[in-house]
Design a protein around this motif. Structure first.
Motif, mmCIF file in Angstrom:
data_model
loop_
_atom_site.group_PDB
_atom_site.id
_atom_site.type_symbol
_atom_site.label_atom_id
_atom_site.label_comp_id
_atom_site.label_asym_id
_atom_site.label_seq_id
_atom_site.Cartn_x
_atom_site.Cartn_y
_atom_site.Cartn_z
ATOM 1 N N ASP A 43 -70.294 74.479 82.958
ATOM 2 C CA ASP A 43 -71.655 74.444 83.350
ATOM 3 C C ASP A 43 -71.850 74.977 84.849
ATOM 4 O OD1 ASP A 43 -71.739 72.484 84.920
ATOM 5 O OD2 ASP A 43 -72.208 70.964 83.399
ATOM 6 N N GLU A 44 -73.282 75.314 85.010
ATOM 7 C CA GLU A 44 -73.532 75.881 86.296
ATOM 8 C C GLU A 44 -73.334 74.916 87.337
ATOM 9 O OE1 GLU A 44 -77.721 78.128 88.119
ATOM 10 O OE2 GLU A 44 -77.579 77.473 86.057
ATOM 11 N N GLY A 47 -69.319 75.480 88.274
ATOM 12 C CA GLY A 47 -68.565 76.782 88.592
ATOM 13 C C GLY A 47 -67.712 77.036 87.679
#
Length: 213
Positions: free
Chosen positions: A131-132, A135
């Motif tokens: 997920d963001e 990274g």
């Protein structure tokens, strides 16, 4: 769920002294931090080891072994001890953070209801979905993951949003991660302390444990 958790041989080759005590907790009734959990955190903070303690140095060495820079992405217990007073999150997270600091022991808490397939600790290939907030993992990095993707980067540095324990969490998995010089006996004691705190939060809780060495 905990019977399917595994550690890849390439991680064991990196640190043969690694062991993880897995605790499954079922039927939790979590809630916001209260006076009990604030006392747990304050007591743990009073017992915190110095940042140059050999237990923390062992984790920094483990990070360097797979190419991470521990002064930039810190092992979880290193980062937590630097956050005084300890943050109040919710009852369950406060419980395992208190045990983590008291024993200088990285502990991950995962919402079992949001897992897909078994948790496993592996060396990343570099193309794992992530997920963001995390990274993309680097090739060779040690990560926890499930069938969907990475759940925690750099061994225990940062957890994904998907599996975090919230006040709605009912079933959880806790990962207590040990390197020498911590003994397996102390790891077992820390696990017992966590189970005791969870039982104070939810007296009817069901737990099971499994040691992977």
């Amino acid at each position: 769920m905990i019977e399917d958790i595994w550690v890849d041989d390439r991680v064991r080759e990196l640190r043969p002294d690694f062991a993880v005590l897995v605790i499954g907790a079922y039927g939790l009734r979590n809630g916001p931090s209260d006076e009990r959990s604030r006392e747990w955190l304050a007591d743990a903070a009073a017992q915190a080891v110095p940042l140059d303690h050999e237990k923390i140095e062992a984790w920094r060495a483990a990070y360097r072994a797979f190419g991470a820079k521990p002064q930039r992405t810190r092992p979880s217990v290193d980062a937590l001890i630097r956050r005084m007073p300890l943050p109040e999150i919710n009852l369950v997270v406060d419980a395992y953070n208190a045990v983590s600091v008291r024993h200088a022991l990285p502990i991950g808490g995962e919402d079992a209801g949001h897992y897909a397939g078994p948790a496993r600790l592996v060396r990343a290939s570099g193309d794992e979905p992530s997920d963001e907030a995390l990274g993309e993992p680097e090739i060779g990095e040690v990560v926890w993951r499930d069938d969907v993707g990475v759940t925690c980067r750099r061994w225990n540095w940062r957890q994904c949003v998907r599996t975090r324990i919230t006040e709605q969490t009912e079933n959880a998995v806790f990962l207590l991660e040990r390197l020498e010089p911590m003994s397996v006996d102390e790891l077992t004691v820390a696990g017992g302390e966590l189970v005791n705190l969870l039982a104070q939060i939810t007296p009817e809780i069901r737990t099971e444990t499994r040691l992977l060495e």
